[in-house]
Design a protein around this motif. Structure first.
Motif, PDB file in Angstrom:
ATOM      1  N   GLU A  80       0.654  -1.269   0.411  1.00 15.98           N
ATOM      2  CA  GLU A  80       0.287   0.384  -0.305  1.00 15.98           C
ATOM      3  C   GLU A  80       0.838   1.379  -0.081  1.00 15.98           C
ATOM      4  O   GLU A  80       0.822   2.059  -0.740  1.00 15.98           O
ATOM      5  CB  GLU A  80      -0.902   0.491   0.813  1.00 15.98           C
ATOM      6  CG  GLU A  80      -2.082   1.044   1.236  1.00 15.98           C
ATOM      7  CD  GLU A  80      -2.820   1.355   2.005  1.00 15.98           C
ATOM      8  OE1 GLU A  80      -3.542   2.259   2.518  1.00 15.98           O
ATOM      9  OE2 GLU A  80      -2.652   0.284   2.713  1.00 15.98           O
ATOM     10  N   LEU A  81       1.946   1.520   0.883  1.00 17.02           N
ATOM     11  CA  LEU A  81       3.075   2.344   1.114  1.00 17.02           C
ATOM     12  C   LEU A  81       3.722   3.182  -0.341  1.00 17.02           C
ATOM     13  O   LEU A  81       3.974   4.107  -0.987  1.00 17.02           O
ATOM     14  CB  LEU A  81       3.578   2.260   2.379  1.00 17.02           C
ATOM     15  CG  LEU A  81       4.856   3.327   2.443  1.00 17.02           C
ATOM     16  CD1 LEU A  81       4.396   4.862   2.372  1.00 17.02           C
ATOM     17  CD2 LEU A  81       6.356   3.149   3.522  1.00 17.02           C
ATOM     18  N   ALA A  82       3.800   1.627  -1.316  1.00 14.22           N
ATOM     19  CA  ALA A  82       4.346   1.420  -2.338  1.00 14.22           C
ATOM     20  C   ALA A  82       3.351   2.788  -3.329  1.00 14.22           C
ATOM     21  O   ALA A  82       3.692   2.941  -3.994  1.00 14.22           O
ATOM     22  CB  ALA A  82       4.799  -0.095  -3.106  1.00 14.22           C
ATOM     23  N   ALA A 111       9.088  -3.785  -4.082  1.00  8.50           N
ATOM     24  CA  ALA A 111       8.276  -3.660  -4.161  1.00  8.50           C
ATOM     25  C   ALA A 111       7.921  -2.316  -5.420  1.00  8.50           C
ATOM     26  O   ALA A 111       7.391  -2.754  -6.260  1.00  8.50           O
ATOM     27  CB  ALA A 111       7.312  -3.411  -3.152  1.00  8.50           C
ATOM     28  N   LEU A 112       8.536  -1.297  -5.809  1.00 10.10           N
ATOM     29  CA  LEU A 112       8.263   0.032  -6.844  1.00 10.10           C
ATOM     30  C   LEU A 112       9.044  -0.741  -8.266  1.00 10.10           C
ATOM     31  O   LEU A 112       8.658  -1.632  -8.562  1.00 10.10           O
ATOM     32  CB  LEU A 112       9.282   0.741  -6.589  1.00 10.10           C
ATOM     33  CG  LEU A 112       8.254   1.548  -5.193  1.00 10.10           C
ATOM     34  CD1 LEU A 112       9.469   2.883  -4.860  1.00 10.10           C
ATOM     35  CD2 LEU A 112       7.134   2.367  -5.539  1.00 10.10           C
ATOM     36  N   ALA A 117       7.341   0.461 -11.240  1.00 11.92           N
ATOM     37  CA  ALA A 117       7.217   2.169 -10.687  1.00 11.92           C
ATOM     38  C   ALA A 117       8.777   2.705 -11.368  1.00 11.92           C
ATOM     39  O   ALA A 117       9.912   1.796 -10.775  1.00 11.92           O
ATOM     40  CB  ALA A 117       6.656   2.267  -9.717  1.00 11.92           C
ATOM     41  N   PRO A 118       8.671   3.738 -11.433  1.00 11.17           N
ATOM     42  CA  PRO A 118      10.339   4.595 -11.462  1.00 11.17           C
ATOM     43  C   PRO A 118      10.977   4.445  -9.540  1.00 11.17           C
ATOM     44  O   PRO A 118      10.506   4.137  -8.843  1.00 11.17           O
ATOM     45  CB  PRO A 118       9.541   6.057 -11.148  1.00 11.17           C
ATOM     46  CG  PRO A 118       8.208   6.203 -11.825  1.00 11.17           C
ATOM     47  CD  PRO A 118       7.013   4.603 -11.586  1.00 11.17           C
ATOM     48  N   ALA A 119      11.550   3.525 -10.020  1.00 12.67           N
ATOM     49  CA  ALA A 119      12.737   3.342  -8.871  1.00 12.67           C
ATOM     50  C   ALA A 119      13.541   4.419  -8.165  1.00 12.67           C
ATOM     51  O   ALA A 119      13.940   5.518  -9.179  1.00 12.67           O
ATOM     52  CB  ALA A 119      14.032   2.337  -8.835  1.00 12.67           C
TER      53      ALA A 119
END
Length: 255
Positions: A80-82, A111-112, A117-119
């Protein structure tokens, strides 16, 4: 394999203190230590302004989220935080975790990356052993007296909390929940990050050993750099200017 991020509709809940930086050339996502809250990073935010925006994470069960149930599943929390962090990834950013927060920061970056997602440009692990080297102290099972003696040795409880029985009880309960959540988490060592890791530690920190620090080298295919500072477990808060200067200098390598 990729995972699907859960886009947060409550970003202000996760990040209750908006950055006051006038020109956010880069962002720093900060995860607190066990039992800690986002407000502890406000001094660092002021020190890194005006060009670096600090976004402290507020976990449920503390400060402004005291009425939200504290997390009990580390994996679900990180997912969820990601989703919330991905919404801040429209410009260069890094992730900093303090103590147990560094282990969560590591899982957050994983998770990212898995989600495509953009790391972040880098991970800053402060006052923390590598996730897979954390000893099984089972502190969540300790009595209040045992737990209090341990955190006193870390100098982790402000005097105003020690002197207030109600506040102390709430602080210990939050700390116990945080520790228990991580103790139940099964860390996967089969994959590594692809970004640089900067490891900061105090030279008199009783909670971290040299082998535990060295373990961060195995957690990334990128570089791992180490800095040692004067001080104990909370050197980064006791010497905020020193921590801010190190973060600014190291983040400048990537932004």
């Amino acid at each position: 394999m990729t995972i699907q991020l859960i886009r947060s509709t409550r970003n202000r809940t996760w990040f209750p203190f908006p950055s006051r930086a006038r020109d956010e050339r880069a962002r720093l996502i900060c995860l607190p230590f066990a039992g800690g809250g986002a407000s502890r990073f406000l001094p660092l935010s002021r020190l890194l302004e005006p060009d670096l925006g600090v976004h402290p994470v507020q976990f449920p069960g503390r400060e402004g989220r005291f009425d939200d149930p504290a997390h009990s599943d580390a994996g679900a929390l990180v997912t969820e935080l990601a989703g919330a962090v991905a919404e801040l990834a429209d410009r260069p950013y890094a992730v900093l975790g303090y103590s147990l927060g560094a282990s969560y920061a590591y899982e957050l970056v994983r998770a990212l990356e898995k989600a495509g997602a953009p790391a972040p440009r880098a991970l800053f692990a402060v006052a923390s052993p590598a996730p897979h080297t954390r000893s099984a102290l089972r502190l969540s099972d300790a009595t209040d007296t045992e737990l209090l003696e341990r955190v006193k040795s870390w100098q982790a409880v402000p005097d105003e909390v020690l002197g207030d029985a109600e506040l102390l009880g709430m602080a210990l309960n939050t700390l116990r929940i945080d520790l228990g959540t991580w103790e139940r988490h099964r860390h996967d060592i089969s994959t590594r990050l692809s970004i640089p890791i900067h490891v900061y530690t105090g030279d008199t920190d009783p909670t971290v050993t040299r082998p535990q620090l060295a373990g961060w080298r195995t957690r990334t295919t990128g570089t791992a750099r180490f800095r040692t500072f004067t001080g104990g477990h909370f050197f980064g808060f006791d010497q905020g200017e020193v921590l801010a200067a190190a973060v600014r200098a190291d983040l400048a390598l990537y932004t």
